[in-house]
Scaffold this motif. Structure first.
Motif, PDB file in Angstrom:
ATOM      1  N   VAL A  11      45.388  54.006   9.713  1.00  0.00           N
ATOM      2  CA  VAL A  11      45.263  53.402  11.046  1.00  0.00           C
ATOM      3  C   VAL A  11      46.210  54.085  12.027  1.00  0.00           C
ATOM      4  N   VAL A  12      47.438  54.363  11.566  1.00  0.00           N
ATOM      5  CA  VAL A  12      48.395  55.090  12.411  1.00  0.00           C
ATOM      6  C   VAL A  12      47.835  56.465  12.769  1.00  0.00           C
ATOM      7  N   GLY A  13      47.248  57.140  11.773  1.00  0.00           N
ATOM      8  CA  GLY A  13      46.671  58.455  12.023  1.00  0.00           C
ATOM      9  C   GLY A  13      45.559  58.399  13.044  1.00  0.00           C
ATOM     10  N   ALA A  14      44.691  57.387  12.917  1.00  0.00           N
ATOM     11  CA  ALA A  14      43.603  57.227  13.887  1.00  0.00           C
ATOM     12  C   ALA A  14      44.153  56.891  15.266  1.00  0.00           C
ATOM     13  N   GLY A  15      45.135  55.984  15.307  1.00  0.00           N
ATOM     14  CA  GLY A  15      45.699  55.549  16.581  1.00  0.00           C
ATOM     15  C   GLY A  15      46.512  56.615  17.279  1.00  0.00           C
ATOM     16  N   GLU A  16      47.193  57.479  16.508  1.00  0.00           N
ATOM     17  CA  GLU A  16      48.041  58.503  17.114  1.00  0.00           C
ATOM     18  C   GLU A  16      47.235  59.510  17.933  1.00  0.00           C
ATOM     19  N   GLY A  17      46.000  59.752  17.513  1.00  0.00           N
ATOM     20  CA  GLY A  17      45.146  60.634  18.298  1.00  0.00           C
ATOM     21  C   GLY A  17      44.927  60.079  19.694  1.00  0.00           C
ATOM     22  N   ALA A  18      44.701  58.771  19.766  1.00  0.00           N
ATOM     23  CA  ALA A  18      44.523  58.121  21.067  1.00  0.00           C
ATOM     24  C   ALA A  18      45.807  58.169  21.881  1.00  0.00           C
ATOM     25  N   VAL A  19      46.964  58.023  21.205  1.00  0.00           N
ATOM     26  CA  VAL A  19      48.250  58.052  21.908  1.00  0.00           C
ATOM     27  C   VAL A  19      48.527  59.445  22.467  1.00  0.00           C
ATOM     28  N   VAL A  20      48.314  60.496  21.647  1.00  0.00           N
ATOM     29  CA  VAL A  20      48.577  61.866  22.090  1.00  0.00           C
ATOM     30  C   VAL A  20      47.686  62.229  23.285  1.00  0.00           C
ATOM     31  N   LEU A  21      46.388  61.963  23.149  1.00  0.00           N
ATOM     32  CA  LEU A  21      45.467  62.261  24.240  1.00  0.00           C
ATOM     33  C   LEU A  21      45.735  61.380  25.457  1.00  0.00           C
ATOM     34  N   GLY A  22      45.864  60.076  25.191  1.00  0.00           N
ATOM     35  CA  GLY A  22      46.022  59.124  26.281  1.00  0.00           C
ATOM     36  C   GLY A  22      47.286  59.329  27.088  1.00  0.00           C
ATOM     37  N   SER A  23      48.406  59.643  26.422  1.00  0.00           N
ATOM     38  CA  SER A  23      49.668  59.799  27.138  1.00  0.00           C
ATOM     39  C   SER A  23      49.639  61.022  28.052  1.00  0.00           C
ATOM     40  N   GLN A  24      48.934  62.093  27.623  1.00  0.00           N
ATOM     41  CA  GLN A  24      48.833  63.273  28.489  1.00  0.00           C
ATOM     42  C   GLN A  24      47.921  63.004  29.692  1.00  0.00           C
ATOM     43  N   TYR A  25      46.837  62.260  29.477  1.00  0.00           N
ATOM     44  CA  TYR A  25      46.006  61.868  30.620  1.00  0.00           C
ATOM     45  C   TYR A  25      46.775  60.938  31.561  1.00  0.00           C
ATOM     46  N   TRP A  26      47.594  60.076  30.978  1.00  0.00           N
ATOM     47  CA  TRP A  26      48.438  59.180  31.776  1.00  0.00           C
ATOM     48  C   TRP A  26      49.399  59.997  32.640  1.00  0.00           C
ATOM     49  N   GLY A  27      49.995  61.040  32.031  1.00  0.00           N
ATOM     50  CA  GLY A  27      50.894  61.920  32.782  1.00  0.00           C
ATOM     51  C   GLY A  27      50.176  62.618  33.933  1.00  0.00           C
ATOM     52  N   LYS A  28      48.865  62.895  33.743  1.00  0.00           N
ATOM     53  CA  LYS A  28      48.075  63.526  34.802  1.00  0.00           C
ATOM     54  C   LYS A  28      47.550  62.509  35.816  1.00  0.00           C
ATOM     55  N   LYS A  29      47.856  61.209  35.550  1.00  0.00           N
ATOM     56  CA  LYS A  29      47.381  60.118  36.410  1.00  0.00           C
ATOM     57  C   LYS A  29      45.854  60.044  36.458  1.00  0.00           C
ATOM     58  N   ASP A  30      45.240  60.286  35.315  1.00  0.00           N
ATOM     59  CA  ASP A  30      43.784  60.191  35.179  1.00  0.00           C
ATOM     60  C   ASP A  30      43.476  59.259  33.999  1.00  0.00           C
ATOM     61  N   LEU A  31      43.114  58.022  34.305  1.00  0.00           N
ATOM     62  CA  LEU A  31      42.914  57.019  33.259  1.00  0.00           C
ATOM     63  C   LEU A  31      41.447  56.882  32.840  1.00  0.00           C
ATOM     64  N   LYS A  32      40.523  57.528  33.549  1.00  0.00           N
ATOM     65  CA  LYS A  32      39.100  57.338  33.260  1.00  0.00           C
ATOM     66  C   LYS A  32      38.702  57.704  31.825  1.00  0.00           C
ATOM     67  N   PRO A  33      39.242  58.806  31.253  1.00  0.00           N
ATOM     68  CA  PRO A  33      38.807  59.161  29.889  1.00  0.00           C
ATOM     69  C   PRO A  33      39.346  58.229  28.796  1.00  0.00           C
ATOM     70  N   ILE A  34      40.401  57.457  29.092  1.00  0.00           N
ATOM     71  CA  ILE A  34      41.103  56.723  28.036  1.00  0.00           C
ATOM     72  C   ILE A  34      40.224  55.669  27.356  1.00  0.00           C
TER      73      ILE A  34
ATOM     74  N   ARG B 154      54.472  66.127  17.455  1.00  0.00           N
ATOM     75  CA  ARG B 154      53.127  65.559  17.563  1.00  0.00           C
ATOM     76  C   ARG B 154      52.823  65.161  19.003  1.00  0.00           C
ATOM     77  N   GLY B 155      53.798  64.554  19.687  1.00  0.00           N
ATOM     78  CA  GLY B 155      53.598  64.180  21.084  1.00  0.00           C
ATOM     79  C   GLY B 155      53.377  65.384  21.972  1.00  0.00           C
ATOM     80  N   GLY B 156      53.915  66.542  21.546  1.00  0.00           N
ATOM     81  CA  GLY B 156      53.730  67.774  22.298  1.00  0.00           C
ATOM     82  C   GLY B 156      52.349  68.384  22.138  1.00  0.00           C
ATOM     83  N   GLY B 157      51.525  67.812  21.270  1.00  0.00           N
ATOM     84  CA  GLY B 157      50.159  68.296  21.090  1.00  0.00           C
ATOM     85  C   GLY B 157      49.920  69.035  19.792  1.00  0.00           C
ATOM     86  N   ASP B 158      50.987  69.333  19.028  1.00  0.00           N
ATOM     87  CA  ASP B 158      50.835  70.031  17.741  1.00  0.00           C
ATOM     88  C   ASP B 158      50.712  68.983  16.644  1.00  0.00           C
ATOM     89  N   THR B 159      49.478  68.658  16.300  1.00  0.00           N
ATOM     90  CA  THR B 159      49.249  67.604  15.312  1.00  0.00           C
ATOM     91  C   THR B 159      49.025  68.148  13.903  1.00  0.00           C
TER      92      THR B 159
END
Length: 450
Positions: free
Chosen positions: A61-84, A379-384
């Protein structure tokens, strides 16, 4: 070191929130552990084996959820929430699918599954009672945790510890009633603990659903949004999440094998391992909270394209991780004796538990540093994929073979086997440091055109 006070305020709030949530989550396991330990050693050992299956699910579950966190946090940094919301929808499909498969396996063949972990038939019989009930929590647990993990990607963490606090209170109350037969309830022993956890997990999910419907206004998640997603995000999700998922899967399986190695050394070793690990989990919540907070912070900074600030953040975080590790290891050592007074277990199990906790007092320093750097910064840097490769070599090439040889060929004492099983937490510091200094782990995982 970063001198900006706003960074520390943001990071500390995240760490405290995530650590508190982890504390409450592990508090549920600790409550079961303490109460079943006070009930009987066999019940404690049986639930400990079942919790290894729960741990495998949790890792997946952590593995599945971390993908959403890595992708989502970078979109959040770009201030684009539509893909989340689309990313969360994909994550739920993967997570629930995994939980359903594990449920079927455990429900159909509980005795065979537990037989892999130990040859003690009494412990297996106790474990089967627990497993036949607890398996119904798998899909509920997965849905709740993926939703709360996904919300972390945009800095929403309060719901996680509110949910966990409710679960802990309900679980303790129901354990008191159902394990021991207090207040007119039947004495169900290990089955009572399972029923208490099942009810708690159902309440968890209801709270999350209520929060999403009436309190969450950033993503405005609805059932329709989660069901009808843009399937093109499946490729994005798989690219980021698959290495994490494979890493978590092998880690969960490896932990089960480690438990199986100790499980074949006797019920005392199973009980001692259960006590030592739960104490470690409770005390190390700050380290895991810091790792999660680091992943969000690093991902957000990369999304903002502020690479100069990222260098300062990485340097600062490493010092914080090391400090957390030293404090956590000291606490494990200090509480090791007092905590054992609560348990009604054999003298052999108490001696082993004390020895195991002394080992963890040392290895926790390495865990807090290298795990947080790996699962947080890198991992947060995108290297998973780095963690997957490192653990593949470490776990299957070093830890499991050496520990099995020590246990079954050389027949060393259980504490030596346990120390070998945890030794990777120290030597993995070297490859993590080397990889960090290369800086090739910084990868943008968002779509360029968005």
């Amino acid at each position: 070191m970063i001198r900006d006070k706003s960074f520390y305020k943001f990071f500390v709030i995240l760490v405290i929130s995530l650590a508190f949530q982890n504390l409450l989550v592990y508090g549920v396991n600790l409550a079961d552990n303490l109460m079943l330990g006070a009930y009987s050693e066999k019940a404690l050992s049986g639930s400990a084996l079942c919790n290894q299956i729960q741990f495998l699910l949790q890792m997946l579950v952590v593995g599945a959820g971390e993908g959403a966190v890595v992708l989502g946090s970078q979109y959040w940094g770009k201030k684009d929430l539509k893909p989340i919301p689309h990313i969360i929808g994909v994550t739920l499909r993967f997570g629930v699918g995994i939980a359903a498969i594990l449920f079927v396996i455990v429900f159909v063949a509980p005795t065979q599954v537990l037989g892999i972990l130990t040859n003690d038939q009494i412990v297996i019989a106790e474990g089967v009672k627990y497993l036949r009930i607890i398996c119904f929590t798998y899909i509920i647990f997965t849905t709740t945790n993926i939703l709360t993990a996904s919300l972390r990607a945009v800095g929403i963490v309060a719901i996680g510890y509110l949910v966990s606090a409710a679960t802990l209170c309900i679980n303790i109350c129901l354990n008191t009633c159902l394990i021991f037969g207090n207040f007119g309830f039947p004495e169900l022993g290990i089955e009572g603990a399972a029923y208490a956890t099942l009810v708690s997990r159902c309440v968890e999910l209801l709270i999350v659903i209520f929060y999403l419907k009436y309190r969450e206004h950033q993503l405005n998640l609805t059932l329709k949004k989660l069901l009808f997603i843009d399937t093109s995000y499946v490729k994005d999700y798989i690219r980021v999440s698959l290495p994490v998922l494979l890493n978590q899967a092998q880690w969960g399986i490896a932990q089960m094998i480690q438990t199986a190695i100790l499980g074949h050394l006797g019920a005392a070793a199973i009980a001692a391992n259960s006590i030592a690990v739960i104490v470690f989990q409770v005390i190390s919540v700050a380290a895991y909270g810091a790792a999660s907070a680091a992943g969000i912070t690093v991902g957000k900074t990369i999304g903002e394209n502020n690479i100069e600030k990222l260098h300062e953040i990485v340097h600062t975080l490493q010092i914080i991780f090391l400090g957390i590790g030293i404090i956590s290891g000291t606490l494990i050592f200090l509480v090791s004796s007092p905590i054992l007074e609560v348990y009604h277990i054999s003298a052999e199990a108490k001696v082993l538990a004390k020895q195991f906790m002394c080992v963890l007092a040392v290895t926790t320093v390495g865990t807090a540093y290298q795990m947080a750097c790996d699962n947080g910064i890198i991992r947060g840097g995108g290297d998973t994929s780095f963690s997957m490769k490192m653990n593949l070599i470490s776990m299957w090439g070093i830890i499991v073979p050496l520990s099995a040889i020590a246990a079954f060929v050389i027949k060393t004492p259980p504490v030596v086997v346990f120390a070998l099983l945890k030794s990777d937490q120290i030597y993995k510091i070297l490859p993590v440091v080397i990889h960090l200094r290369k800086w090739n782990w910084v990868k943008k995982v968002t779509r360029a055109e968005i």
